[in-house]
Design a protein around this motif. Structure first.
Motif, short mmCIF file in Angstrom:
data_model
loop_
_atom_site.label_atom_id
_atom_site.label_comp_id
_atom_site.label_asym_id
_atom_site.label_seq_id
_atom_site.Cartn_x
_atom_site.Cartn_y
_atom_site.Cartn_z
N THR A 1 0.85 -1.18 0.00
CA THR A 1 0.00 0.00 0.00
C THR A 1 0.89 1.24 0.00
OG1 THR A 1 -0.08 0.20 2.41
CG2 THR A 1 -1.71 -1.25 1.37
N ILE A 2 0.27 2.40 -0.17
CA ILE A 2 1.03 3.65 -0.15
C ILE A 2 1.71 3.85 1.20
CG2 ILE A 2 0.82 6.17 -0.18
CD1 ILE A 2 -1.30 5.87 -2.33
N ASN A 3 0.99 3.61 2.28
CA ASN A 3 1.57 3.81 3.61
C ASN A 3 2.70 2.83 3.89
OD1 ASN A 3 -0.20 5.88 3.98
ND2 ASN A 3 -1.44 4.88 5.54
N GLN A 4 2.55 1.59 3.46
CA GLN A 4 3.62 0.61 3.65
C GLN A 4 4.88 1.02 2.90
OE1 GLN A 4 1.42 -2.84 2.31
NE2 GLN A 4 1.22 -3.65 4.38
N GLU A 5 4.71 1.51 1.69
CA GLU A 5 5.87 1.92 0.91
C GLU A 5 6.54 3.15 1.52
OE1 GLU A 5 6.82 2.04 -3.73
OE2 GLU A 5 5.29 3.50 -3.17
N LYS A 6 5.74 4.13 1.92
CA LYS A 6 6.32 5.36 2.46
C LYS A 6 6.99 5.13 3.80
CE LYS A 6 3.94 8.97 -0.01
NZ LYS A 6 3.37 10.32 0.09
N VAL B 1 9.00 10.29 2.18
CA VAL B 1 8.13 11.14 1.36
C VAL B 1 8.87 11.79 0.20
CG1 VAL B 1 6.55 11.61 3.25
CG2 VAL B 1 8.50 13.14 2.87
N GLU B 2 10.17 11.53 0.07
CA GLU B 2 10.97 12.18 -0.98
C GLU B 2 11.33 11.19 -2.09
OE1 GLU B 2 11.43 15.34 -1.13
OE2 GLU B 2 10.52 15.71 0.83
N GLY B 3 10.54 10.16 -2.24
CA GLY B 3 10.82 9.16 -3.26
C GLY B 3 10.69 9.71 -4.67
N ASN C 1 -11.52 8.21 -12.20
CA ASN C 1 -10.55 9.23 -11.82
C ASN C 1 -9.40 8.59 -11.03
OD1 ASN C 1 -11.96 11.76 -12.72
ND2 ASN C 1 -13.50 10.97 -11.31
N ASN C 2 -8.24 9.20 -11.15
CA ASN C 2 -7.06 8.77 -10.42
C ASN C 2 -7.09 9.36 -9.01
OD1 ASN C 2 -4.47 7.97 -9.62
ND2 ASN C 2 -3.46 9.65 -10.69
N VAL C 3 -7.15 8.50 -7.98
CA VAL C 3 -7.15 8.96 -6.61
C VAL C 3 -6.12 8.13 -5.83
CG1 VAL C 3 -9.57 9.65 -6.70
CG2 VAL C 3 -8.97 7.35 -5.88
N GLN C 4 -5.91 8.49 -4.59
CA GLN C 4 -5.03 7.70 -3.73
C GLN C 4 -5.74 7.36 -2.45
OE1 GLN C 4 -1.12 9.37 -3.12
NE2 GLN C 4 -0.57 9.22 -5.28
N VAL C 5 -5.57 6.10 -2.01
CA VAL C 5 -6.07 5.63 -0.73
C VAL C 5 -4.87 5.41 0.17
CG1 VAL C 5 -7.28 3.78 0.48
CG2 VAL C 5 -8.13 4.59 -1.75
N ARG C 6 -4.76 6.14 1.24
CA ARG C 6 -3.62 6.04 2.15
C ARG C 6 -3.90 4.97 3.20
NH1 ARG C 6 -0.11 10.38 1.40
NH2 ARG C 6 -0.47 11.13 -0.72
N SER C 7 -3.37 3.77 2.94
CA SER C 7 -3.58 2.66 3.88
C SER C 7 -2.39 1.74 3.85
CB SER C 7 -4.86 1.91 3.53
OG SER C 7 -4.75 1.32 2.24
#
Length: 433
Positions: free
Chosen positions: A396-401, A406-408, A427-433
């Protein structure tokens, strides 16, 4: 850099519970893909002869090389000034139209292109490849001499390490082509580098290889000897023809599964040494700043990844009616090996259901996945999550970050989300999980 996650770390509801909650999400064999409709007796295309059916067509060899249909004129690579050097399109990238592709082979004319000094036009008669350094028999090869080595062909994806880079801090492009179009997949033909080195002799202290291109930027990258002796190729063919100039004609390096920036185009020199060369493209660029503030230099393989290609912003569901069956389709890939399964979520990652893998499933190549869905006209948060045979799971986004911070910039493989609204727009969205 390891930012993939093992499958045992992923938790979800049981499949039985999931089916109870999403009973409409199924492929019902008894229901037709296209509902029966009344025949249109006044349809001009049925009732009258067409122009092409009553006149001579073009002569057989009208286009000796062949061209796409003129009606396919919108299916092209596309560029953005945001992904160039101050608007100079000599150092830029053009993205492949993933939403218009079928199967796992990208046509040569649609393969994504990255240049650092424009597209070099190399005369094959003047081409030379120098192989030197810590080898017993240094050599300079012409193109004809190179092609005398035994060749092989392999279907492999190439992905720019910047693929999806604009999305690190949030959605930037409402377009599949611009979100994930810095990748393609082709059949590459050439010779294993190990085959040449077996003849030339590699000295025991040779631990690294410098690959250098002949274009104006003299693009250079360092490769560890383990990869060189594993599956590295020198390629001169792509999808049954010579490389296109945009892909490094007449010769390029192919490092299966590794970032495309390492696969040096217009190749002119391979040098073997004891230490890495620390070329410009692996010091000022193509490094990863982690959450700790320390940068990683030598990381190469593209991580396990996936994206839903239909629906997407360019291919919405605005023409569907409630009750229609529609195929959800996408691509999965991993530089670490072979895709073993892909799951799809309709609710932003709360629940998952397994998709089908379709067609060829090959190591370090695109893999198609598919799922039949009964359209309800309700809002969805569509995601895909892939797993490879090394048991790496797309994060997920949170796992990667948590790993990268945040500077990837490079190697973004977090789960992507398409929001489908009640009108079928995507639409392109992001789910932060």
């Amino acid at each position: 850099m390891d930012k993939t996650f093992k499958s045992e770390e992923i938790t979800s509801v049981s499949r039985r519970d999931f089916f109870k909650r999403t009973a409409s999400v199924s492929a019902v064999a008894a229901v037709s893909i296209l509902a029966p409709g009344a025949l249109l007796a006044d349809d001009e295309n049925i009732m009258h002869h067409t122009k092409w059916g009553t006149t001579l067509g073009d002569e057989c060899n009208y286009n000796p090389y062949g061209l796409p249909s003129k009606y396919e004129h919108n299916i092209v690579r596309r560029t953005s000034a945001l992904m160039s050097s101050a608007g100079d399109m000599h150092a830029a990238i053009s993205m492949s139209p993933l939403h218009e592709l079928s199967g796992i082979i990208t046509p040569n004319g649609l393969h994504f292109t990255r240049t650092h000094n424009g597209v070099a036009q190399v005369d094959p008669n003047k081409f030379r490849l120098m192989i030197h350094g810590l080898v017993d028999k240094p050599i300079v090869l012409t193109l004809d001499e190179l092609k005398k080595y035994p060749s092989e062909s392999r279907i492999l994806f190439l992905e720019c390490p910047s693929n999806g880079a604009a999305e690190w801090k949030g959605p930037q492009f409402n377009s599949l082509q611009f979100v994930k179009g810095m990748m393609s997949c082709s059949e590459w033909t050439g010779v294993r580098l190990k085959t040449i080195l077996d003849e030339l002799g590699l000295k025991p202290n040779a631990k690294w290889m410098l690959a250098e291109g002949s274009d104006g930027s003299e693009m250079s990258r360092t490769v560890p000897i383990e990869k060189v002796l594993d599956d590295a190729m020198i390629a001169w063919g792509q999808n049954g023809e010579a490389l296109r100039p945009e892909q490094g004609y007449p010769v390029r390096l192919i490092l299966p599964g590794w970032e495309a920036n390492l696969c040096v185009k217009w190749l002119k020199r391979l040098k073997f040494g004891e230490e890495p060369w620390y070329a410009k493209e692996e010091t000022s660029k193509y490094t990863a700043l982690t959450a700790s503030g320390r940068a990683i230099q030598h990381f190469y393989a593209n991580e396990v990844n996936s994206i839903i290609t239909s629906p997407c912003p360019e291919k919405p569901w605005t023409d569907l009616k409630v009750g229609d069956l529609v195929e959800i389709e996408g691509l999965a890939w991993s530089g670490h090996g072979t895709i073993t399964n892909v799951d799809i979520s309709f609710d932003g990652g709360k629940n998952w259901i397994e998709a089908n893998l379709k067609g060829l499933v090959l190591p370090k190549a695109w893999t198609r996945f598919s799922y039949m869905y009964k359209y309800e006209g309700k809002p969805l948060l569509l995601q895909s999550r892939s797993v490879d045979d090394s048991n790496n799971v797309q994060p997920t986004i949170n796992q990667e970050k948590k790993v990268v911070g945040v500077e990837g910039v490079y190697h973004r493989n977090a789960i992507c989300t398409w929001e489908v609204n009640n009108k079928g727009e995507v639409n392109n969205v992001q789910v932060r999980s």
